[in-house]
Design an enzyme around this catalytic site. Sequence first.
Site, PDB file in Angstrom:
ATOM      1  N   LYS A   1       0.821  -1.216   0.000  1.00 44.04           N
ATOM      2  CA  LYS A   1       0.000   0.000   0.000  1.00 44.04           C
ATOM      3  C   LYS A   1       0.851   1.260   0.000  1.00 44.04           C
ATOM      4  CE  LYS A   1      -3.785  -2.508   1.816  1.00 44.04           C
ATOM      5  NZ  LYS A   1      -4.924  -2.653   2.679  1.00 44.04           N
TER       6      LYS A   1
ATOM      7  N   GLU B   1      -2.741   7.238   7.571  1.00 41.75           N
ATOM      8  CA  GLU B   1      -3.576   8.017   6.655  1.00 41.75           C
ATOM      9  C   GLU B   1      -4.493   8.899   7.461  1.00 41.75           C
ATOM     10  OE1 GLU B   1      -4.510   4.980   2.974  1.00 41.75           O
ATOM     11  OE2 GLU B   1      -6.155   5.690   4.215  1.00 41.75           O
TER      12      GLU B   1
ATOM     13  N   HIS C   1     -14.153  -2.983   8.773  1.00 45.90           N
ATOM     14  CA  HIS C   1     -13.458  -2.764   7.503  1.00 45.90           C
ATOM     15  C   HIS C   1     -13.611  -3.927   6.538  1.00 45.90           C
ATOM     16  CE1 HIS C   1     -11.796   0.611   9.583  1.00 45.90           C
ATOM     17  NE2 HIS C   1     -11.282  -0.180  10.497  1.00 45.90           N
TER      18      HIS C   1
ATOM     19  N   ARG D   1      -5.943  -8.459  -7.911  1.00 47.69           N
ATOM     20  CA  ARG D   1      -6.533  -9.797  -8.068  1.00 47.69           C
ATOM     21  C   ARG D   1      -7.998  -9.643  -8.445  1.00 47.69           C
ATOM     22  NH1 ARG D   1      -9.564  -9.122  -3.422  1.00 47.69           N
ATOM     23  NH2 ARG D   1      -8.411  -8.132  -1.754  1.00 47.69           N
TER      24      ARG D   1
END
Lengths: 508, 164
Positions: free
Chosen positions: A124, A208, A243, A300
């Site tokens: 990420k 973040e 999440h 994917r």
Amino acid sequence: MQKKVQQRRIRKVLVANRGEIAVRVIRACRELGIGTVAVYSDVDRRALHVLHADEAYRLGPAPARESYLRGELILEIAKQSGADAIHPGYGFLSENAEFAEMCEQAGVIFIGPPASAMRALGSKTKARQMADSVKLPRVPGSTKGLESLHEAKRVAAEIGYPVMLKAAAGGGGKGMRAVAAESELAEAFTNASSEAERAFGSSEVYLEKLIERPRHIEVQLLADQHGHCLYLGERECSVQRRHQKVIEEAPSAVVDESLRKRMGEAACKLALAAGYTNAGTVEFLVDAKKNFYFLEMNTRLQVEHPVTELVTGLDLVHLQLLVAQGEPLPLQQKDVRLRGHAIECRLYAEDPDNGFMPSPGRITRLIQPRGPGIREDCGVYDGWTVPLDYDPMLSKLIAFAPTRAMAIDRMQTALAEYCIGGVASNVGLFQRILGDEKFRTAEIDTGYLDRLLAEEKVIAPPSEEELMVAAIAAALFEGHAVKQNQTAAAEEKQSAWHRAARREALRG
Amino acid sequence: MKYNVQIDDAMRVVELLQLDDGLHVSVDGVGVEMDAEILQPGLLSLRVGKRSYHCWLDETPQGRRVVVEGRRLAYSVADPRQLRRGAHSGMEGGVAQMKAPMPGRVVNLLVQVGDAVEAKQGVVVIEAMKMQNELKAPKAGRVVRIHAAAGDTVQSGAVLVEIE
């Protein structure tokens, strides 16, 4: 820059996965006349994917590390069985660049992006650096792993609380922590790092800024090896818990043609810059003003791909196989048209009334809804024992209809018909969400489900007639069970008598 | 045969009488005009008045429920045999036993022996099927015994913590 692409026909595919996605891929292969090889762990000998495949080979004991994550063994089985390609599904080895590289080196086609693109986008933090290089707006925060708690504090102070700690190698909500204030950072940092280490073998975490009430909207991409990349519309996956996506739909109720084009083109640019091929998904957060921020790329095929298939009329697994063979995409962007609305519910063996406790066990009843516009990608059957070693997903129920409202009603009807017994399931949770006014009017964001679950569950009490019918049914079930036991006992008694009689006769 | 059926929060006495002319049913002493077909064990078609109902039996480790028109109603049926067997419960002598609801691994113990706990306070975290779940105290009280440690693998039904 036209490079020579080697085209190679795929004749046999090893599916390095289990459950519904393995069955999904096996079906697609069979439709195209491609042979299939399943692999399984000890608890999966009777699993559906083993029953569907042409060949099946044992990997090892139940834990994923000793079975579905054994890349070298899986590659060896591919070679032994003459499979020329491996489909990794989602999870397990699907985003493992080393495995993709091992396949490339062994001359076995990995049905997915090249290892180099996975490395550029799979982590990420690297993906965030790549997003910066193509000027894709992203969520503010660090683009590198945090070296220490000290650095975490500094970055968090810079971007301002609340912030989100995330695992660089993460997925599925693991290694993620929302942090509201500096006082919570130390504990969250330790927990997220250790969870990331355990789940992904890498403790790298980054920070973040937490976007307030964002929608989770993602773009499905498909790229061939000839430099073409298509966006196949978006999916909205804002209904989440811990999440993890719970409901996905396509299209999003808030994305119009112009936003779709901007997000789609931005996503394609990122993929092309990374040399991406095959199916992939670029995830965005979208705020109330419809600004979109790059979140991450999933390299994917995703769990929720069926909703895109229904609204585009395309078969993503067929297309994956096609581009993996080196063929050019058979369509252009202008040929991609969206039609109707699709909703997917992820059915899990878990108990929403009991803290979402997983409920593995034997399925004693399974009656699945059918009818127009209902698709089910299912990995279980009546009599199957859901093992406790993997994700407790049972099935994906998908409803397709001309409009969102009709798709919701169609899904409600299907859920009411769904009978699964023996294990607890979250069918009731979906009935609650789909009946909720806020969901019906698409006023959803990633915090929506938590807010709904915090509300007192308002259930209309059963009517007198329902109670009466249920009480009669309960008594009849009870009576029937007693009668069956009596019959069994009587038969037992009788056979004892027969045995005795036979002994007597023999003695004579 | 009479059945005392505890259904949802209500209690109904259902009497089933198999006579030569068919099954006769009464609920709380009032006869009900209906016919029943058991399609399979646990699967039933009922016609009551004008309505046709499809009912099925859902047995999970959490209990038995009858599903009518997509609505799941928890039930228990008391007949004399069951009453004699005695109710199975984790509450004995004021001590509540917290049991592992499934096989798994104890990740964390959030209490120590002697701690006072509130009802619904998190007590043990166990991991199973790749998910961590917090088990909450069934009642307020004091932790009297702990039978597991972080890292232990536990079987379904194993007593983990006792609260008095």
